[in-house]
Design a protein around this motif. Sequence first.
Motif, PDB file in Angstrom:
ATOM      1  N   LEU A 183     -22.019  -8.881  40.968  1.00 42.07           N
ATOM      2  CA  LEU A 183     -22.073  -7.605  40.245  1.00 42.07           C
ATOM      3  C   LEU A 183     -20.674  -7.015  40.113  1.00 42.07           C
ATOM      4  CD1 LEU A 183     -23.695  -5.359  38.930  1.00 42.07           C
ATOM      5  CD2 LEU A 183     -24.097  -4.398  41.229  1.00 42.07           C
ATOM      6  N   GLY A 184     -19.887  -7.141  41.169  1.00 43.05           N
ATOM      7  CA  GLY A 184     -18.516  -6.635  41.101  1.00 43.05           C
ATOM      8  C   GLY A 184     -17.730  -7.298  39.992  1.00 43.05           C
ATOM      9  N   LEU A 185     -17.857  -8.616  39.866  1.00 41.44           N
ATOM     10  CA  LEU A 185     -17.135  -9.333  38.821  1.00 41.44           C
ATOM     11  C   LEU A 185     -17.598  -8.891  37.430  1.00 41.44           C
ATOM     12  CD1 LEU A 185     -15.077 -11.498  38.030  1.00 41.44           C
ATOM     13  CD2 LEU A 185     -16.921 -13.183  38.166  1.00 41.44           C
ATOM     14  N   GLN A 186     -18.903  -8.677  37.256  1.00 37.68           N
ATOM     15  CA  GLN A 186     -19.414  -8.208  35.968  1.00 37.68           C
ATOM     16  C   GLN A 186     -18.812  -6.851  35.609  1.00 37.68           C
ATOM     17  OE1 GLN A 186     -23.724  -8.360  35.657  1.00 37.68           O
ATOM     18  NE2 GLN A 186     -23.793 -10.288  36.762  1.00 37.68           N
ATOM     19  N   ILE A 187     -18.690  -5.973  36.594  1.00 40.10           N
ATOM     20  CA  ILE A 187     -18.108  -4.654  36.348  1.00 40.10           C
ATOM     21  C   ILE A 187     -16.633  -4.779  35.967  1.00 40.10           C
ATOM     22  CG2 ILE A 187     -17.443  -2.478  37.466  1.00 40.10           C
ATOM     23  CD1 ILE A 187     -20.059  -2.688  39.072  1.00 40.10           C
ATOM     24  N   VAL A 188     -15.910  -5.644  36.659  1.00 33.74           N
ATOM     25  CA  VAL A 188     -14.494  -5.866  36.338  1.00 33.74           C
ATOM     26  C   VAL A 188     -14.340  -6.308  34.890  1.00 33.74           C
ATOM     27  CG1 VAL A 188     -12.509  -7.359  36.798  1.00 33.74           C
ATOM     28  CG2 VAL A 188     -13.774  -6.343  38.703  1.00 33.74           C
ATOM     29  N   ARG A 189     -15.216  -7.208  34.448  1.00 34.57           N
ATOM     30  CA  ARG A 189     -15.103  -7.758  33.102  1.00 34.57           C
ATOM     31  C   ARG A 189     -15.580  -6.800  32.020  1.00 34.57           C
ATOM     32  NH1 ARG A 189     -17.126 -14.025  34.168  1.00 34.57           N
ATOM     33  NH2 ARG A 189     -15.085 -14.824  34.803  1.00 34.57           N
ATOM     34  N   ALA A 190     -16.445  -5.867  32.372  1.00 35.13           N
ATOM     35  CA  ALA A 190     -17.092  -5.047  31.353  1.00 35.13           C
ATOM     36  C   ALA A 190     -16.434  -3.693  31.131  1.00 35.13           C
ATOM     37  CB  ALA A 190     -18.562  -4.837  31.716  1.00 35.13           C
ATOM     38  N   ALA A 191     -15.544  -3.274  32.007  1.00 39.11           N
ATOM     39  CA  ALA A 191     -14.996  -1.921  31.907  1.00 39.11           C
ATOM     40  C   ALA A 191     -13.500  -1.931  32.207  1.00 39.11           C
ATOM     41  CB  ALA A 191     -15.714  -0.984  32.881  1.00 39.11           C
ATOM     42  N   THR A 192     -12.780  -1.057  31.510  1.00 41.24           N
ATOM     43  CA  THR A 192     -11.330  -0.999  31.719  1.00 41.24           C
ATOM     44  C   THR A 192     -10.973  -0.518  33.121  1.00 41.24           C
ATOM     45  OG1 THR A 192     -11.335   1.218  30.748  1.00 41.24           O
ATOM     46  CG2 THR A 192     -10.834  -0.628  29.269  1.00 41.24           C
ATOM     47  N   ASP A 193     -11.852   0.288  33.733  1.00 37.83           N
ATOM     48  CA  ASP A 193     -11.604   0.749  35.104  1.00 37.83           C
ATOM     49  C   ASP A 193     -12.452  -0.036  36.101  1.00 37.83           C
ATOM     50  OD1 ASP A 193     -14.062   1.736  34.333  1.00 37.83           O
ATOM     51  OD2 ASP A 193     -13.786   3.703  35.265  1.00 37.83           O
ATOM     52  N   GLY A 194     -12.856  -1.234  35.693  1.00 36.60           N
ATOM     53  CA  GLY A 194     -13.780  -2.002  36.504  1.00 36.60           C
ATOM     54  C   GLY A 194     -13.236  -2.430  37.849  1.00 36.60           C
ATOM     55  N   ALA A 195     -11.932  -2.681  37.951  1.00 37.97           N
ATOM     56  CA  ALA A 195     -11.369  -3.161  39.227  1.00 37.97           C
ATOM     57  C   ALA A 195     -11.600  -2.147  40.339  1.00 37.97           C
ATOM     58  CB  ALA A 195      -9.884  -3.459  39.063  1.00 37.97           C
ATOM     59  N   GLY A 196     -11.318  -0.889  40.070  1.00 36.83           N
ATOM     60  CA  GLY A 196     -11.517   0.147  41.070  1.00 36.83           C
ATOM     61  C   GLY A 196     -12.986   0.349  41.408  1.00 36.83           C
ATOM     62  N   ARG A 197     -13.841   0.252  40.397  1.00 34.30           N
ATOM     63  CA  ARG A 197     -15.281   0.450  40.613  1.00 34.30           C
ATOM     64  C   ARG A 197     -15.903  -0.711  41.370  1.00 34.30           C
ATOM     65  NH1 ARG A 197     -17.478   1.434  34.783  1.00 34.30           N
ATOM     66  NH2 ARG A 197     -19.467   1.202  35.892  1.00 34.30           N
ATOM     67  N   ALA A 198     -15.312  -1.885  41.273  1.00 28.07           N
ATOM     68  CA  ALA A 198     -15.872  -3.054  41.942  1.00 28.07           C
ATOM     69  C   ALA A 198     -15.530  -3.100  43.430  1.00 28.07           C
ATOM     70  CB  ALA A 198     -15.376  -4.330  41.259  1.00 28.07           C
ATOM     71  N   LEU A 199     -14.438  -2.474  43.827  1.00 21.45           N
ATOM     72  CA  LEU A 199     -13.978  -2.619  45.205  1.00 21.45           C
ATOM     73  C   LEU A 199     -15.001  -2.193  46.254  1.00 21.45           C
ATOM     74  CD1 LEU A 199     -10.198  -1.669  44.985  1.00 21.45           C
ATOM     75  CD2 LEU A 199     -11.195  -3.913  45.479  1.00 21.45           C
ATOM     76  N   PRO A 200     -15.756  -1.075  46.069  1.00 25.36           N
ATOM     77  CA  PRO A 200     -16.776  -0.734  47.070  1.00 25.36           C
ATOM     78  C   PRO A 200     -17.855  -1.809  47.206  1.00 25.36           C
ATOM     79  CG  PRO A 200     -16.282   1.174  45.700  1.00 25.36           C
ATOM     80  CD  PRO A 200     -15.607  -0.005  45.062  1.00 25.36           C
ATOM     81  N   LEU A 201     -18.214  -2.450  46.107  1.00 28.68           N
ATOM     82  CA  LEU A 201     -19.193  -3.531  46.175  1.00 28.68           C
ATOM     83  C   LEU A 201     -18.631  -4.711  46.956  1.00 28.68           C
ATOM     84  CD1 LEU A 201     -20.461  -3.463  42.477  1.00 28.68           C
ATOM     85  CD2 LEU A 201     -21.651  -2.596  44.495  1.00 28.68           C
TER      86      LEU A 201
END
Length: 294
Positions: free
Chosen positions: A17-35
């Motif tokens: 799920l973290g990787l999907q968020i990274v790929r789908a959003a410009t701010d995905g890297a920061g949002r993926a870190l908690p996951l």
Amino acid sequence: GASRSLRNDYGLTLTGLGLQIVRAATDGAGRALPLYAEARGIFDGLLAEAPDNEEFLTGSALVDVRAAAAQSVLGRGDEALQLARSSAESVDKILRSNPGYLTAINLRGIALGVRASVLASQGRLGEGLEVSRQSEASYEEYVRLDRSAGLAWTNLINARGRTAELLYAMGRVSEAIAARRATLAVESQIEMSSSVAARLSYTAANLAFQQAEAGEMAEAEATADLAMRLFARSAKDERQEGITRLVADDLAGLLRGTLRNQRSGAEDEIIRQTKPVAARYDALPGRTEGGEGW
């Protein structure tokens, strides 16, 4: 509590799920870190119970390398290097007991690739070059064991491209040109997929640029022709529209800068070929990444 198998599956789900968020959003890297952090905790717990379990070590290596890539995107180089080292340690533990485990070999290449890129971004080009070559060696080992693995060939192309870029940045232009020529040799070694064609077209365009800078205009012209042929092949495949669109942007600029006197129509030809691809691509929520595949 939940079984080890369920906990492992949940950790992998969080990581995916973290990787999907990274790929789908410009701010995905920061949002993926908690996951990734939650997944890291799960694998830490599993490895406390079963330190040598190959499945748990693989999950641990995977979440660490994805977190390293996210930290790198956020400009946190030291954190990225630490996570990449942790990933490599898990992989090395697996490979000591199972040296032919392809998933671990691929993860080792990715972890080394992240390290190389971060070191380069910190201006540590010599160290980055050494680690990039180690990453190449991992993928070379993979394709020796399984020559049909398209992902490994794609990762090898990307790793060799990084090595060539580092050599070029260090002023070692002739070595950079040789490295890109070695990359293009992949064309004759495997059955060409559209994904491989897209990446090789970018390699060829970069090589043409460097050949022109070195005054090798006849060679640059021939290499530009190859770049166009490879690009035309990849652009026909809608599954590759993300990477094709990225390659189109760079290919047009490289050819325009390289052969503007000899090939004034090159950019127009690329635009003509990619117009329908660009229209589809611009409607997508995210962009296909150009680094090594997971």
